[in-house]
Scaffold this motif. Structure first.
Motif, mmCIF file in Angstrom:
data_model
loop_
_atom_site.group_PDB
_atom_site.id
_atom_site.type_symbol
_atom_site.label_atom_id
_atom_site.label_comp_id
_atom_site.label_asym_id
_atom_site.label_seq_id
_atom_site.Cartn_x
_atom_site.Cartn_y
_atom_site.Cartn_z
ATOM 1 N N LEU A 145 0.825 -1.202 0.000
ATOM 2 C CA LEU A 145 0.000 0.000 0.000
ATOM 3 C C LEU A 145 0.862 1.255 0.000
ATOM 4 O O LEU A 145 1.912 1.292 0.650
ATOM 5 N N ALA A 146 0.397 2.269 -0.697
ATOM 6 C CA ALA A 146 1.163 3.513 -0.818
ATOM 7 C C ALA A 146 1.404 4.159 0.544
ATOM 8 O O ALA A 146 2.487 4.666 0.822
ATOM 9 N N GLY A 147 0.376 4.114 1.394
ATOM 10 C CA GLY A 147 0.495 4.737 2.708
ATOM 11 C C GLY A 147 0.911 3.788 3.798
ATOM 12 O O GLY A 147 0.847 4.145 4.993
ATOM 13 N N GLY A 148 1.320 2.561 3.452
ATOM 14 C CA GLY A 148 1.805 1.609 4.440
ATOM 15 C C GLY A 148 0.786 1.336 5.540
ATOM 16 O O GLY A 148 -0.373 1.015 5.277
ATOM 17 N N ASP A 149 1.224 1.478 6.796
ATOM 18 C CA ASP A 149 0.380 1.152 7.932
ATOM 19 C C ASP A 149 -0.838 2.059 8.021
ATOM 20 O O ASP A 149 -1.905 1.648 8.484
ATOM 21 N N ASN A 150 -0.710 3.316 7.584
ATOM 22 C CA ASN A 150 -1.860 4.219 7.595
ATOM 23 C C ASN A 150 -2.989 3.674 6.709
ATOM 24 O O ASN A 150 -4.157 3.664 7.096
ATOM 25 N N VAL B 180 -22.200 4.616 9.492
ATOM 26 C CA VAL B 180 -20.845 4.324 9.959
ATOM 27 C C VAL B 180 -19.840 5.100 9.125
ATOM 28 O O VAL B 180 -19.782 4.957 7.901
ATOM 29 N N THR B 181 -19.061 5.942 9.777
ATOM 30 C CA THR B 181 -17.984 6.671 9.118
ATOM 31 C C THR B 181 -16.666 6.325 9.804
ATOM 32 O O THR B 181 -16.655 5.784 10.909
ATOM 33 N N SER B 182 -15.578 6.648 9.149
ATOM 34 C CA SER B 182 -14.280 6.297 9.717
ATOM 35 C C SER B 182 -13.266 7.400 9.465
ATOM 36 O O SER B 182 -13.422 8.234 8.578
ATOM 37 N N GLN B 183 -12.249 7.386 10.283
ATOM 38 C CA GLN B 183 -11.146 8.326 10.139
ATOM 39 C C GLN B 183 -9.892 7.661 10.706
ATOM 40 O O GLN B 183 -9.974 6.689 11.462
ATOM 41 N N ALA B 184 -8.749 8.193 10.327
ATOM 42 C CA ALA B 184 -7.484 7.631 10.802
ATOM 43 C C ALA B 184 -6.513 8.749 11.141
ATOM 44 O O ALA B 184 -6.418 9.753 10.418
ATOM 45 N N LEU B 185 -5.824 8.585 12.221
ATOM 46 C CA LEU B 185 -4.761 9.509 12.604
ATOM 47 C C LEU B 185 -3.585 9.298 11.659
ATOM 48 O O LEU B 185 -3.223 8.159 11.359
ATOM 49 N N VAL B 186 -3.000 10.380 11.187
ATOM 50 C CA VAL B 186 -1.882 10.248 10.244
ATOM 51 C C VAL B 186 -0.652 10.984 10.778
ATOM 52 O O VAL B 186 -0.729 11.768 11.724
ATOM 53 N N GLY B 187 0.454 10.710 10.140
ATOM 54 C CA GLY B 187 1.715 11.335 10.529
ATOM 55 C C GLY B 187 2.795 10.950 9.543
ATOM 56 O O GLY B 187 2.516 10.416 8.459
ATOM 57 N N SER B 188 4.031 11.163 9.919
ATOM 58 C CA SER B 188 5.161 10.854 9.040
ATOM 59 C C SER B 188 6.067 9.820 9.694
ATOM 60 O O SER B 188 6.275 9.823 10.909
ATOM 61 N N GLY B 189 6.604 8.936 8.860
ATOM 62 C CA GLY B 189 7.443 7.866 9.357
ATOM 63 C C GLY B 189 8.862 8.321 9.663
ATOM 64 O O GLY B 189 9.448 9.127 8.940
#
Length: 481
Positions: free
Chosen positions: A367-372, A434-443
Motif C-alpha cells: 500500500l502507498a500509505g503503508g500502515d496508515n 458508519v464513518t471512519s477516520q485515521a490519525l496520520v503522521g510521518s514515518g
C-alpha cells in the motif's frame, strides 16, 4: 362399565393437564423473569406482547380445566406451550452463555515468564544458572514475580544482571556474555521482529504462568453515547493472553443519532505509553505488552476522552463471521495484491469472504500509505461487518455467530448493555451511519523506543493538525452533531 372407563380416562387426563400446567407455569415464569432481567426482546413491545400471550394462554387453560372441558385440546395446547418456552429458554441461555464466555476472562490477563538458554546449552535446570540477564528497568514487577516463584519452587535465589531491554539481553545471550536470560513471552514477538529464527535458537528451562487483574467497567453505561476500544490481536493462545495490539480502533457510538465513528490509531503511532510504559514514548502497539489497560489509558490520554468498554478481537477467528453473513463488500481505493493468500484487489467495490478479508486487513507493504492505509482498510472491513451483523435477517444465524464470538472476543461490556444496543437497533429497524477516520503522521527511524531502547524502529510521528481534526470529529459525534 363404558361410562366408568371414560370417566377414569377423563380423571387421568385432568391430572395430566394439572401437571402440565404446573410445569408450564414454572417454565413460563422463569422465561419471563429472565427476559425482563436482561432486557431481552425489549423492542417494539415484543416482550410485553409475549407476556400478554403467555398470561392469556394460562387463563384459557385454567378456565378449560376448571370447567372440565376440551381436556385433549388443553393437553395439546400445554404441550405446545412447554415446547415453545423450552426453545425460548434455550435461546436465552445461549445469549447468556455468550456473555459469560466473553466476559469470563475480562478481569485478568495472562503472562508467561521464562528462563531461557541457548538451544545448544548444557544447562537443563534453573538451579544450574549463575549468570542471568534481566531488563528490570522496563519489566520489574513481572521479573520479580518470576524470581520469587523460582525461589519458592526450586529453593534457589537467583541474582540478575541488568539489561537495557529483552532484545539487548538476547543479543548478549547469543554473544556468550551470559548463561541465561529472563523472557517475558509478550516480548518474544519483538525479538522475532529482529531475528525471525529466535525461537529455534533458545530453549526454556523454567516457565511460570501468572495472571494480573485488569481494570474493567465498574458499572454499565446508561447514556446514549459509548466509546469502545477495539483491539485486534493475532495470538494463537487464549484470548486472555497479553499481546501487542495490531489493530487499535475507537468506536464512538451515538445511539440517539444512529451514528458510529471508527477512529484508527496506527500501531506505529509514537505516543506516551501509560501504566507499565511509565508515560514514556513508544509505538502504540507496544502498549499491549503492559496489558489492555495500558492501551485504553494511552488512547484516553491521547484523545482526551473516556473509553467506557474494551473488546479484544482475535482477528483471524473474528473475521470468520464474514462467511456467516454471506460476505461483505467494501470500496477499495488502490489496487494491490496481498502477501497473505496472494489475493488481487482491484480499484472499486470488492466482495470479500473471510480469507480474502484477512489478506485485505493484514496487507501494508503493497500500500502507498503503508500502515496508515492498512488501518483504513481495517476500518472498512469492520464497518461493513458491523452493518451486516446489524441487519435483522442475520438473527437466523445467531447460534453460529454466538459460537464464533465465544472463541474470538473478550470484553468487559455487560449483557445489559449489549442487549440495549441490540434492542435499539431492532427497534429502529434502520442501519447506523458508519464513518471512519485515521490519525496520520510521518514515518521516522530515529525515535527512541522505551521497550526496545537499543533498536531502531519505524515510528509514526503524529501530525498535530491530524490529531486536532480527529479529536474534533469524535467530539462532534459525542455531542450529537
Amino acid at each position: 362399565m363404558r361410562k366408568r372407563k371414560n370417566h377414569s380416562k377423563r380423571s387421568k387426563l385432568e391430572y395430566v393437564n394439572i401437571a402440565l400446567f404446573i410445569l408450564f407455569a414454572l417454565l413460563a415464569g422463569l422465561f419471563l423473569f429472565t427476559m425482563y432481567r436482561y432486557q431481552i426482546l425489549d423492542f417494539r413491545y415484543l416482550n410485553h406482547l409475549i407476556t400478554g400471550l403467555t398470561l392469556a394462554l394460562a387463563c384459557l387453560t385454567v378456565f378449560l380445566m376448571v370447567r372440565r372441558k376440551a381436556r385433549v385440546f388443553t393437553a395439546v395446547v400445554l404441550v405446545l406451550a412447554l415446547i415453545a418456552n423450552s426453545i425460548g429458554m434455550l435461546a436465552i441461555k445461549s445469549v447468556l452463555d455468550l456473555s459469560t464466555s466473553i466476559q469470563s476472562t475480562s478481569t485478568y490477563s495472562e503472562y508467561e515468564m521464562s528462563v531461557v538458554v541457548p538451544v545448544d546449552s548444557e544447562i537443563t535446570d534453573v538451579r544450574q544458572v549463575t549468570s542471568l540477564l534481566a531488563p528490570t528497568a522496563i519489566d520489574q514487577d513481572n521479573i520479580t514475580a518470576l524470581l520469587e516463584n523460582i525461589s519458592q519452587m526450586k529453593s534457589v535465589d537467583l541474582s540478575t544482571t541488568p539489561a537495557a531491554s529483552y532484545s539487548s539481553a538476547y543479543q548478549s545471550l547469543m554473544a556468550g556474555e551470559a548463561q541465561a536470560m529472563v523472557l517475558n513471552g509478550v516480548f518474544a514477538s519483538l525479538i522475532e521482529s529482529e531475528d525471525a529464527d529466535f525461537t529455534n535458537k533458545v530453549k526454556k528451562i523454567y516457565t511460570f504462568k501468572m495472571t494480573k487483574q485488569v481494570e474493567t467497567a465498574v458499572e454499565q453505561v446508561t447514556g446514549d453515547v459509548l466509546n469502545i476500544y477495539i483491539s485486534g490481536i493475532d495470538t494463537y493462545g487464549p484470548i486472555s493472553s497479553v499481546s501487542r495490539s495490531d489493530v487499535n480502533i475507537i468506536m464512538t457510538v451515538n445511539q440517539k443519532t444512529k451514528k458510529v465513528l471508527l477512529t484508527t490509531t496506527p500501531r506505529d503511532a509514537y505516543v506516551a505509553i501509560a501504566d507499565g510504559g511509565q508515560n514514556q514514548y513508544d509505538k502504540l502497539t507496544h502498549a499491549g505488552i503492559y496489558g489492555v489497560d495500558a492501551s485504553v489509558h494511552t488512547l484516553e490520554n491521547l484523545y482526551g476522552i473516556d473509553i467506557n468498554y474494551y473488546a479484544r478481537l482475535n482477528f483471524t477467528s473474528f473475521l470468520k463471521l464474514i462467511d456467516m453473513v454471506g460476505g461483505i463488500t467494501v470500496y477499495n481505493d488502490q489496487e494491490f495484491t496481498s502477501l497473505h493468500g496472494n489475493y488481487h484487489f482491484p480499484v472499486g467495490e470488492v466482495h470479500l469472504n473471510s480469507e480474502q478479508a484477512l489478506g485485505y486487513v493484514r496487507e501494508r507493504y503493497s500500500l502507498a500509505g503503508g500502515d496508515n492505509d492498512r488501518g483504513k482498510n481495517q476500518e472498512k472491513v469492520i464497518a461493513a461487518l458491523i452493518q451486516k451483523l446489524s441487519m435483522p435477517e442475520n438473527l437466523t444465524n445467531y447460534q453460529a455467530i454466538v459460537q464464533n464470538l465465544q472463541d474470538s472476543i473478550q470484553t468487559d461490556m455487560g449483557i445489559e448493555t449489549i442487549m440495549k444496543l441490540v434492542n435499539a437497533q431492532l427497534e429502529s429497524n434502520s442501519q447506523y451511519t458508519v464513518t471512519s477516520q485515521a490519525l496520520v503522521g510521518s514515518g521516522r527511524m530515529d525515535l527512541p523506543s522505551y521497550a526496545m531502547p537499543t533498536s531502531q524502529l519505524y515510528m509514526m510521528e503524529i501530525n498535530p493538525d491530524s490529531l486536532a481534526q480527529v479529536k474534533a470529529a469524535m467530539q462532534a459525534v459525542i455531542a450529537g452533531e
